[in-house]
Design an enzyme around this catalytic site. Structure first.
Site, mmCIF file in Angstrom:
data_model
loop_
_atom_site.group_PDB
_atom_site.id
_atom_site.type_symbol
_atom_site.label_atom_id
_atom_site.label_comp_id
_atom_site.label_asym_id
_atom_site.label_seq_id
_atom_site.Cartn_x
_atom_site.Cartn_y
_atom_site.Cartn_z
ATOM 1 C CB CYS A 2 28.972 37.094 -34.030
ATOM 2 S SG CYS A 2 27.373 37.869 -34.470
ATOM 3 N NE ARG A 27 31.281 32.837 -31.320
ATOM 4 C CZ ARG A 27 31.503 32.549 -29.556
ATOM 5 N NH1 ARG A 27 32.311 31.763 -29.095
ATOM 6 N NH2 ARG A 27 31.187 33.887 -28.762
ATOM 7 C CD1 TRP A 74 22.018 33.682 -33.778
ATOM 8 C CD2 TRP A 74 22.018 35.475 -32.470
ATOM 9 N NE1 TRP A 74 20.923 33.873 -32.806
ATOM 10 C CE2 TRP A 74 20.923 34.793 -32.228
ATOM 11 C CE3 TRP A 74 22.226 36.742 -31.860
ATOM 12 C CZ2 TRP A 74 19.882 35.148 -31.225
ATOM 13 C CZ3 TRP A 74 21.548 37.088 -30.890
ATOM 14 C CH2 TRP A 74 20.241 36.527 -30.653
ATOM 15 C CG ASN A 100 30.465 38.092 -30.575
ATOM 16 O OD1 ASN A 100 29.026 38.523 -30.720
ATOM 17 N ND2 ASN A 100 30.925 37.406 -29.618
ATOM 18 N N GLY A 101 29.275 41.501 -30.503
ATOM 19 C CA GLY A 101 28.944 42.305 -29.458
ATOM 20 C C GLY A 101 27.727 43.347 -29.885
ATOM 21 C CD GLU A 476 17.668 20.933 -20.682
ATOM 22 O OE1 GLU A 476 17.289 21.872 -20.463
ATOM 23 O OE2 GLU A 476 18.557 20.514 -21.613
ATOM 24 C CE LYS A 480 18.093 20.769 -25.103
ATOM 25 N NZ LYS A 480 18.735 21.271 -23.793
ATOM 26 C CD GLU A 483 17.037 24.573 -26.628
ATOM 27 O OE1 GLU A 483 17.317 23.504 -25.907
ATOM 28 O OE2 GLU A 483 17.862 25.474 -26.646
ATOM 29 C CG HIS A 499 -2.929 24.639 -8.432
ATOM 30 N ND1 HIS A 499 -3.903 24.818 -7.444
ATOM 31 C CD2 HIS A 499 -2.107 23.621 -7.976
ATOM 32 C CE1 HIS A 499 -3.668 23.798 -6.730
ATOM 33 N NE2 HIS A 499 -2.481 23.281 -6.935
ATOM 34 C CE LYS A 598 26.718 24.519 -27.504
ATOM 35 N NZ LYS A 598 25.829 23.940 -27.046
HETATM 36 C C1 F6R Z 1 19.560 25.046 -24.564
HETATM 37 C C2 F6R Z 1 20.728 25.981 -24.491
HETATM 38 C C3 F6R Z 1 20.485 27.327 -23.880
HETATM 39 C C4 F6R Z 1 21.977 27.669 -23.129
HETATM 40 C C5 F6R Z 1 21.916 28.927 -22.364
HETATM 41 C C6 F6R Z 1 22.982 29.044 -21.436
HETATM 42 O O1 F6R Z 1 19.776 23.926 -25.160
HETATM 43 O O2 F6R Z 1 21.715 25.741 -25.127
HETATM 44 O O3 F6R Z 1 19.356 27.312 -23.215
HETATM 45 O O4 F6R Z 1 22.007 26.517 -21.985
HETATM 46 O O5 F6R Z 1 22.010 29.930 -23.252
HETATM 47 O O6 F6R Z 1 24.351 28.844 -22.063
HETATM 48 P P1 F6R Z 1 25.708 28.514 -21.463
HETATM 49 O O7 F6R Z 1 25.476 27.088 -20.544
HETATM 50 O O8 F6R Z 1 26.723 28.388 -22.395
HETATM 51 O O9 F6R Z 1 25.851 29.501 -20.355
#
Ligand code: F6R
Length: 603
Positions: A2, A27, A74, A100-101, A476, A480, A483, A499, A598
């Site tokens: 948010c 956000r 969000w 937000n929260g 990772e 990606k 996502e 395994h 984000k």
């Molecule tokens: C993956 C992604 C999330 C963040 C995670 C931590 O692309 O963006 O998995 O990595 O939410 O976020 P930060 O780094 O902002 O603490």
């Protein structure tokens, strides 16, 4: 999670609110809205959809008034609907709020307010605050008093901005565990969830701390404690933030732009002063127990750090995902918690830091966003200087964090004389070549990876496999892929495959192998034997490899010769590109994948 923006200006604020919403959209982006104050009272315009769409069909920018608040959502409490989008109003329409929260006692408050005749128009937790304000104002006193009284009733986490027709020239905001930052210029006063909200107008920012509220007017701001009402002496600090980075600059998506920015971002990570790295290295050396933490991508970065520390510096420093770290990590004065975070606001990671501090443990953080909560929570902070990362999925920030970890571990090994005297210098030299190598991969492989994506994008199950230090990169890369494509992708240590997971491999399963450089003979041979296991089950092998001639692959992404310290970065880049191109081939919303946000500032 948010985005909030509020402005007190000398002229119409709605066009500025809309611009800021666009910059905050990463956000949360399921709905948005604005509320402005004008001679007829408070006007609210809001709807479901991306900012550009809602701005157009609800004519957000033409709402009239010189004071206003806006929000991009969000969803947490209540589905995605026009009613649930912010701002929310009191029954008498004299108060409008954005939040937000999570207000954890909202059920109790709602029931109470409904008993007293308040009519709710949404299912959100936020709306209770608007109705509470109406009641607290009726008990007498000014809006500020009503605001404080209403805040005292809230439990949970909040960043709140509020306007009231009873005080048409002022804006009220408060923070408890969700970020809120003020920006002051001669022309206008701003409040935002982060600096991106107003960085186009000013870089001077005042960060609210937990338990503080502020009253903004055209002449400036006053910050006080919510509990004691005492004035707080808050000074503005200059935030070093590259505003240009928040524009798409001709790229089709922010994700592509941010992937292509990586050579530059690596250079900036290399320019982070060595003193800062050395201080963190000393802290790690002096601590009996060290724990690395992050979540999602940053957990994988922490895991990369764990491998580095073990192999290069002989240090055992487990990586724990911050959503679980609080239950596992020993938090005492002999422990050090090193948090890694792009946003500096992620709730789970922030909680671990807070828990560590309360227990008297040492705390440190590698963070991208200046002025964010973690930069204030951790004792030692390294700012990675990657600039705004707008795409919801992390790319360039990840790479910069990995560069800083390699630098950190090289310094620890130097302090411990664990490596030969020349090795740290050698690593530093190799890292200075990294930007060049990344550019080579971008120039020579993106087209090829696009073709691979076109060939394989219809496959529903993917595996990303690596061994040793390539394991976190496999995790990772799979994240990606998940996502941005919404396909199922699993990252796994290649040795783990036999395994159990081998049962899933058939001719429909692309397995992306991260093949180490041949010089890492043991890892290389082990990885190739896992390739054979997959091929024996007719799985499709896509190799990210430094050597085209070896191995039994269906497809190869050929990477330029790299050292042991730079190879994982090239694999990571290939994984980012494959996810990006597959998402484009599938027509996904690359920069704003469904259901994601984000910075996850709720538990
Ligand atoms: C993956 C992604 C999330 C963040 C995670 C931590 O692309 O963006 O998995 O990595 O939410 O976020 P930060 O780094 O902002 O603490």
């Amino acid at each position: 999670m948010c985005g909030i923006i509020g402005i007190v200006g000398k002229q119409e604020v709605a066009p500025l609110l809309v611009k800021s919403l666009t910059r905050l959209e990463y956000r949360g982006y399921d709905s948005c809205g604005v509320a402005t104050l004008n001679s007829t009272g408070i006007e609210v315009r809001k709807d479901v959809g991306p900012v550009a769409e809602v701005a157009c069909c609800r004519e957000l920018a033409s709402a009239s008034g010189e004071v206003g608040i806006a929000h991009t959502r969000w969803a947490t409490h209540g589905g995605v609907s026009r009613e649930n989008s912010h701002p929310h109003m009191s029954c008498d329409r004299a108060f409008a709020v954005v939040h937000n929260g999570i207000i954890s006692n909202h059920h109790i408050l709602r029931a109470e307010l409904q008993r007293r005749g308040h009519i709710f128009s949404s299912q959100t937790d936020t709306e209770v605050f608007a109705h509470l304000l109406e009641e607290t104002y009726q008990t007498g006193g000014a809006v500020e008093e009503a605001f404080i009284k209403a805040l005292h009733r809230l439990e949970g986490t909040f960043a709140i901005a509020m306007i009231s027709s009873h005080e048409p020239k002022r804006l009220f905001c408060a923070r408890e565990k969700s970020p809120l930052i003020l920006g002051i210029t001669p022309e206008a006063s701003f409040v935002g969830s982060d600096v991106n909200a107003f960085s186009a107008y000013t870089r001077k920012a005042i960060v609210l701390d937990n338990g503080e509220y502020a009253v903004l007017s055209l002449t400036g701001y006053k910050v006080r404690g919510i509990a004691d009402g005492k004035l707080r002496d808050k000074r503005a600090t200059e935030i070093d933030w590259d505003v240009g980075s928040a524009e798409k600059a001709g790229y089709r998506h922010f994700m592509a732009k941010e992937i292509w920015e990586q050579p530059e971002v690596i250079k900036r990570a290399m320019e982070v002063p060595q003193q800062e790295i050395a201080s963190l290295a000393r802290l790690i050396r002096e601590s009996r127990r060290k724990i690395l933490t992050g979540v999602g991508t940053t957990y994988y970065v922490a895991l990369f750090g764990q491998y580095l520390l073990a192999t290069l510096a002989g240090e055992f420093a487990p990586a724990l995902s911050s959503d679980e770290a609080g239950k596992l990590a020993p938090m005492d004065p002999e422990s050090l918690i090193l948090a890694i975070s792009q946003s500096g606001e992620t709730f789970d990671t922030l909680q671990v830091l807070r828990q560590a501090r309360t227990a008297g443990a040492q705390t440190a953080a590698i963070v991208n966003v200046p002025g964010s909560s973690m930069t204030r929570e951790a004792r030692l902070v390294i700012l990675q200087q990657s600039g705004p990362e707008i795409c919801v999925v992390s790319t360039k920030a990840t790479m910069a964090q990995m560069v800083l970890l390699v630098r950190l571990v090289a310094e620890i090994s130097r302090l411990k004389r664990h490596a030969s005297a020349t090795q740290p210098l050698k690593i530093f030299k190799e890292l200075t070549r990294l930007s060049e190598l990344i550019t080579v991969v971008l120039r020579t492989q993106q087209e090829h990876i696009r073709h691979l994506a076109l060939r394989y994008h219809h496959q529903h199950n993917w595996f990303f496999l690596g061994r040793g230090i390539y394991t976190p990169i496999a995790f990772e890369s799979a994240l990606k892929m998940k996502e941005v494509t919404y396909l199922h992708a699993e990252g796994m240590p290649a040795g783990f495959l036999k395994h159990g997971t081998l049962s899933l491999i058939d001719e429909e399963t692309p397995c992306v192998f991260l093949i180490p450089p041949k010089e890492e003979k043991e890892l290389y041979d082990l990885t190739l034997s896992s390739v054979e296991e997959v091929r024996a089950r007719k799985g499709k092998v896509i190799a990210f490899s430094f050597d085209e001639t070896c191995g039994n692959y269906d497809e190869v992404v050929l990477l330029p010769k790299a050292s042991l310290w730079t190879a994982p970065f090239l694999h990571l880049l290939a994984g980012q590109l494959l996810a990006y191109e597959t998402a484009v081939a599938l027509g996904r919303n690359v920069d704003r994948p469904r259901s994601l946000a984000k910075s996850v500032t709720v538990s």
